[in-house]
Design an enzyme around this catalytic site. Sequence first.
Site, PDB file in Angstrom:
ATOM      1  N   ALA A  43     -15.297  -2.667  14.821  1.00 59.98           N
ATOM      2  CA  ALA A  43     -14.965  -1.948  16.050  1.00 59.98           C
ATOM      3  C   ALA A  43     -13.995  -0.832  15.709  1.00 59.98           C
ATOM      4  CB  ALA A  43     -14.347  -2.884  17.083  1.00 59.98           C
ATOM      5  N   ASP A 199      10.675   2.382  10.201  1.00 62.73           N
ATOM      6  CA  ASP A 199       9.597   1.747   9.432  1.00 62.73           C
ATOM      7  C   ASP A 199      10.168   0.764   8.416  1.00 62.73           C
ATOM      8  OD1 ASP A 199       6.651   1.879   8.270  1.00 62.73           O
ATOM      9  OD2 ASP A 199       7.999   2.192   6.571  1.00 62.73           O
ATOM     10  N   LYS A 203       9.946  -3.605   8.031  1.00 60.60           N
ATOM     11  CA  LYS A 203       9.577  -4.319   6.810  1.00 60.60           C
ATOM     12  C   LYS A 203      10.697  -5.236   6.338  1.00 60.60           C
ATOM     13  CE  LYS A 203       6.690  -0.388   5.421  1.00 60.60           C
ATOM     14  NZ  LYS A 203       6.579   0.779   4.513  1.00 60.60           N
TER      15      LYS A 203
END
Length: 434
Positions: A43, A199, A203
Amino acid sequence: MSGVRLGLCGLGTVGSSLVNVLQRNAAVIAARAGCEVSLTHVASRRTNPACDLGGLPVNHDILAVPRDPNVNLVIELVGGTDIALELVREALANGKHVVTANKALIAEYGNELFAEAEAAGVSIAYEAAVGGGIPIIKTLREGLSGNRIQRLAGIINGTTNFVLSAMWEQRREFAEVLREAQQLGYAEADPSFDIEGVDAAHKLSIMAAIAFGMPLQIDGVYTEGICTIAPQDLAYASELGYRVKHLAVAQRSNGAVEMRVTPALIPQDCLLASVNGVKNAVLVEADAVGTSLYYGDGAGGEPTASAVLADVVDLARALGRAQRPVSGGLGYTFINRNLPMLPVEDMQAAYYLRMSAADQPGVMSAIASIFSAAGISIEALLQKPPEVGQTQVPVTILTDTVREADLRAAVTSLEALPSIAGSITRIRVESLDG
């Protein structure tokens, strides 16, 4: 088991690379998984000419994948935290295992998603969410499971590492290098998540949860970006024996955990100091193994696809043995469920300070008096002569270890001096074993 039937959601760089690697290494993957691993449902909002689906149609309805009874493992590569969250919850509700590369989704919603997966008797695997092709999640969860981990320190964002590396190597300004990073595809059109540390914070929170056996706590990560770093900071740091990196650190500290993503001076002879460009690396300090370093591509299509397929193979092996895979997501019961986060004001570090001071008698004495009153020791000092016609001189100071709140108060007092022009640049100094 007849095989693992994958439903892939997202056909961007990583998704198309996954298709290619799966086709290229089908026999190897099947041998390692102990069964056939096949792609049965895809998809995506659009097709991608970078991969050949072999006639398999692309569905534009993402939620059709987890509802497909012919799919027993859903791979989420759509990104973001809106449709991705709905997709993963739909997969769990339908009894599907999930593999994702979505660090924001795990960092922000992981605690509740892992609980939902546990209740559904399925797993969420996320090796690709941290470090791209570096197998750091499995290393922390499995390879170092017999250790008490004391500290993680990593360069875990390729954009900021590229920018700082180019600024140092080519003596260029931040804005100029950032534009180049965007042209090369290393930085987004809106690079704020990277250059402001968001970001890397996602993490770091994931790695820390595994390393210290605690729930995910993204709100506990203190972040600073790299926008204020200037080429002269990199040059002065080098004179003092350091390199400047955007460093993610999580460590035990007096019964608590401190987590931070900030620019940092690290010793030039440390292995992390030589990690340049878009590469990533994570240094782990643990009681039994000592210090170890994990290095590689932190992003990119095939390195990230490699990590996704590693999770697929792990789940396939467990399913093939009729065993329940690692439940939930973190891989164990929390051993430190109530481990507190250390407030940033109580964090301690040595500091690099750069200021512009008037070239006149008494200035250095006034600066020293403020440090003395705050109980801060000066470890090193660089004072450059003024350029022709200039009345201000750059002054660089390295402090001894100091509490963050005390350092901030001292900087405020320094900036209030008539002899100090503008704001003071301050960067943490990290001592690393590896």
